[in-house]
Motif scaffolding. Structure first.
Motif, short mmCIF file in Angstrom:
data_model
loop_
_atom_site.label_atom_id
_atom_site.label_comp_id
_atom_site.label_asym_id
_atom_site.label_seq_id
_atom_site.Cartn_x
_atom_site.Cartn_y
_atom_site.Cartn_z
N VAL A 29 0.67 -1.07 -0.57
CA VAL A 29 -0.11 0.56 0.16
C VAL A 29 0.72 1.57 -0.01
O VAL A 29 0.88 1.61 0.40
N ARG A 30 0.76 2.29 -1.16
CA ARG A 30 1.81 3.45 -1.20
C ARG A 30 0.82 4.52 -0.77
O ARG A 30 1.48 5.39 -0.25
N ALA A 31 -0.51 4.83 -0.91
CA ALA A 31 -1.90 5.19 -0.19
C ALA A 31 -2.79 4.64 0.14
O ALA A 31 -3.36 3.51 -0.54
N ASN A 32 -3.37 5.82 0.91
CA ASN A 32 -5.40 5.15 1.41
C ASN A 32 -5.19 6.48 1.90
O ASN A 32 -4.51 6.93 3.03
N ARG A 33 -6.40 6.96 0.86
CA ARG A 33 -7.06 8.35 1.16
C ARG A 33 -8.39 7.99 1.97
O ARG A 33 -8.70 7.39 0.59
N VAL A 34 -8.91 8.88 3.02
CA VAL A 34 -10.94 8.30 3.30
C VAL A 34 -11.18 9.30 3.53
O VAL A 34 -10.11 10.57 4.36
N ASP A 65 -5.11 13.98 -3.05
CA ASP A 65 -4.03 13.91 -1.70
C ASP A 65 -3.98 12.40 -1.84
O ASP A 65 -2.34 11.60 -1.10
N ALA A 66 -3.75 11.50 -2.39
CA ALA A 66 -3.79 9.98 -2.42
C ALA A 66 -2.10 9.72 -2.89
O ALA A 66 -1.81 9.07 -2.87
N LEU A 67 -2.79 11.04 -4.93
CA LEU A 67 -1.37 10.89 -5.62
C LEU A 67 0.01 11.69 -4.80
O LEU A 67 1.28 10.77 -5.71
N ARG A 68 -0.42 12.34 -3.80
CA ARG A 68 0.51 13.59 -3.46
C ARG A 68 0.90 11.86 -2.05
O ARG A 68 2.56 12.13 -2.36
N GLU A 69 0.20 11.32 -1.53
CA GLU A 69 0.58 10.57 -0.31
C GLU A 69 1.56 9.42 -1.11
O GLU A 69 2.56 9.09 -0.70
N ALA A 70 1.48 9.00 -2.16
CA ALA A 70 2.25 7.89 -3.09
C ALA A 70 3.67 8.44 -3.96
O ALA A 70 4.06 7.70 -4.16
N GLY A 71 3.11 9.82 -3.89
CA GLY A 71 4.63 10.82 -4.38
C GLY A 71 4.37 10.35 -5.73
O GLY A 71 5.54 9.68 -6.98
#
Length: 330
Positions: A29-34, A65-71
């Motif tokens: 898991v690279r990103a998980n935004r809810v 937000d998910a794209l940013r978290e995953a980079g």
């Protein structure tokens, strides 16, 4: 390496997750935004039309937000998975159409994903899952026990005859004035109560099958409330019996079917008393990682990654949203 985007808008949570499928088959898991909607607290339950509108308003921001978290950027995505059912049709359509649009715009595979399959694969974030194993999905809308015989192949072992466990938690919290959502509210109040104060009976005790039932327990809680039971005692007693029912039935099914591993997922799987009780059994019990118990996009991405790993082709552009979608029938 393949980056899989997962979208879940099946109810009142707008979830977008990104999973990296490594060459060896492991998914990370690279990103998980809810975005968890709060408007429904005014009604004591989810209002479908309001949920749909909230998804429309929030999904772009959650995606960013998910794209940013995953980079990563949108252009780096290799596949898209989105929940097609079961769930609230209006809410499902938001994420489903969003995912299909991304798939077509980026020319990458699309996987219409079953919500319960997502909950099962949420546990893959914590441990390698090698079928066969049992999976208990227990949430506000579902209480199902599946035998996972192979990746993507499920047999329904047992299910609730009436209310889902999480729904019963919500109703008990509401009648006791503990707040919404009910699961965390009951769990918190139970810390201050006596689990033996209200003599509830374990539902379906002595059955030969593996079904669940919470309607009678919910009614018994209502009668106890009217008789003057303290909210904290009612919460503790209800929680103790609900947990006992879930654990005893699941463990018995595992022993009867010869399964050594049990996945427990869904919103109720976050309950500390339930986790403690399963931890005292002789099974290898796997729970989803932090933030993956309740509805989220990462679990849908994990299910999509499993489909890719097992060679199931991307499909589903023609699939519509559906309120009722059995993962397995027998």
């Amino acid at each position: 390496m393949t980056l899989v985007l997962g979208i879940d808008t099946s109810c009142d949570d707008t979830g977008v997750g990104i999973v990296e499928l490594l060459p060896g088959g492991r998914a990370v898991v690279r990103a998980n935004r809810v975005w968890s909607q709060t408007v429904h607290a005014n009604y004591g339950g989810v209002m479908p039309e309001l949920a749909s509108r909230e998804h429309v308003e929030r999904i772009d921001a959650v995606m960013a937000d998910a794209l940013r978290e995953a980079g990563v950027t949108v252009g780096q995505l290799g596949a898209v998975a989105a929940t097609s059912g079961p769930g609230l049709v209006g809410a499902l359509l938001v994420g489903l159409m969003y995912g299909k649009g991304l798939s077509q715009g980026l020319h990458i595979p699309f996987h219409a994903t079953h919500h319960l399959e997502g909950h099962i694969y949420a546990a893959a974030s914590e441990a390698e899952l090698q079928p066969p194993y049992l999976a208990l999905v227990v949430s506000g809308g579902h209480t199902h026990l599946f035998d996972v015989v192979a990746e993507g192949q499920y047999e329904l072992v047992g299910a609730t005859r009436d209310d889902a466990a999480g729904e019963a938690f919500d109703k008990v919290a509401r009648l006791s004035g503990l707040g919404y959502p009910g699961g965390p509210a009951v769990a918190e109040a139970a810390k201050l109560g006596d689990p033996r104060a209200v003599p509830f009976k374990v539902p379906l005790a002595g059955q030969k099958g593996y079904e669940f039932s919470f309607s009678g327990l919910k009614t018994a809680a209502l009668l106890a409330h009217r008789a003057g039971a303290k909210p904290e005692d009612l919460a503790a007693s209800f929680q103790a019996v609900a947990v006992k029912s879930l654990v005893q039935t699941s463990v018995r099914a595992a022993h009867d079917l010869g399964r050594e591993t049990l996945v427990v997922s869904g919103g109720v799987a976050a309950n500390a008393a339930l986790r403690e009780a399963f931890g005292q059994t002789d099974l290898r019990v796997v729970f989803p990682g932090r933030g993956l118990n309740t509805d989220n996009g990462a679990m849908i991405a994990l299910a999509g990654a499993a489909a890719i790993r097992s060679g199931r082709p991307g499909h589903g552009l023609q699939d519509g949203a559906t309120a009722y979608a059995p993962l397995a029938t027998s």
